[in-house]
Design an enzyme around this catalytic site. Sequence first.
Site: not given
Ligand code: ARG
Length: 458
Positions: A155, A276, A282, A284, A289, A316
Amino acid sequence: MKLWGGRFTKETDQLVHNFNASISFDQKFYKQDILGSIAHVTMLEKQGILTTDERDQIIAGCKGILEDIENGTLAITEEHEDIHSFVEANLIERIGEPGKKLHTGRSRNDQVALDMKLFTRDEIVAINDLLKELLVTIHNIMKAHTTTYMPGFTHLQKAQPVTLAHHFGAYFEMFRRDRSRLRDIYDRMNYCPLGAGALAGTTYPLDREETASFLNFDGPTLNSMDSVSDRDYLIELLSAMSMIMMHLSRFCEEIIVWNSNEYQFVEIDDSYSTGSSIMPQKKNPDIAELVRGKTGRVYGALLSLLTTMKGLPLAYNKDMQEDKELTFDAIDTVKGCLSLFTGMIATMRFHTEHMEASAKNGFTNATDAADYLVNHGVPFRDAHGIIGQLVLTCIEKDISLDELPLSEYKKISPVFEEDIYEAISMKTCVDRRNTIGAPGEQAMKQVIAMNETYLKES
Ligand code: ARG
């Protein structure tokens, strides 16, 4: 040059191009992109998909691009959408027709998945090395301070005496765990996505084992849809880096407090402090930080990628491009903080006399005083009450338990003898705690020896 102009009848709007392009940041892995291409065409030739001559021309072209980028004669320009397009366009410019075969049996989706893995794999090694340097620094401080007594806190109230070695030892454990987390991530991610194509593999007889081993992976990934859409390893890495920052930040917080005028347990070296503009007196602890402050950035990156990924259907999606800037920034931040922090503690001075005085003045030996009574047959609950009264007397007199005359002790319990002073000395209090993991000198030396072996072996 665009990789995909064929089915379009209009030019891309300039703002669309700018919004969509990633070359301003994915150029960071030009080396990995070229290495991946070399691995790919090496395999394509072995499989009879490219002729030996085509392979040799492509590899020579790729190596030329790499060399020219590195010696500054080839600038990566932003009219290209991404680093993949840039390298391919440049290759075709250099070697003509064979260059157009580089992308056979490959998509940018598996290509970017590969590049990012190759890049982060190296960065994991670099962060691991920086953690090791930090651990060595902590280890050396621990070795020098197994009998430097200081208050341990709960604490943020003084609780029981520990040593500086013990306190730093806690951080040794944290950063050791951080390294082992990185190892786990490395092992789990180290499968090669190349050959997954856009999402469903390819119709060419690729040898994915071959490219995987060429690139030092443990094998190919086993599902092509997952291969192109897995960003788990980045989230794991961001999480591990957040943890590193959390540890650094806690350590910084303590150093800031210890470095304050009130505590004066440590003094940060002039070379790691700032002044400072208005207050001449000072000095710091800005570096500590800033490290504490930058923790927020890395946490932000973790949250950001988790959120980006949460609603994405297989496989994707362009959203995934967002993984890069924040991961790169987090990696740079962690690496910078680790090396600055290590330098700061390596040059910091410890005011051991202030630490010890603080431990004494805070009644950190009160538990041991109670234990003294218990060892003389007083039930613990009674002993607790007796010592509580003695503490009150000391507070009124503004002295420590060590300074209270024996007559005062005897007033409250006849059990006390001259040996009470020995029983509540900092050395006794610490050294009686000698189970493994405790601050006692013997226990601590055992742990330090184990740490030494760990540092030699890893
Ligand atoms: N610049 C894209 C990425 O970072 C690469 C892959 C692009 N693929 C696509 N089907 N457009 O994800």
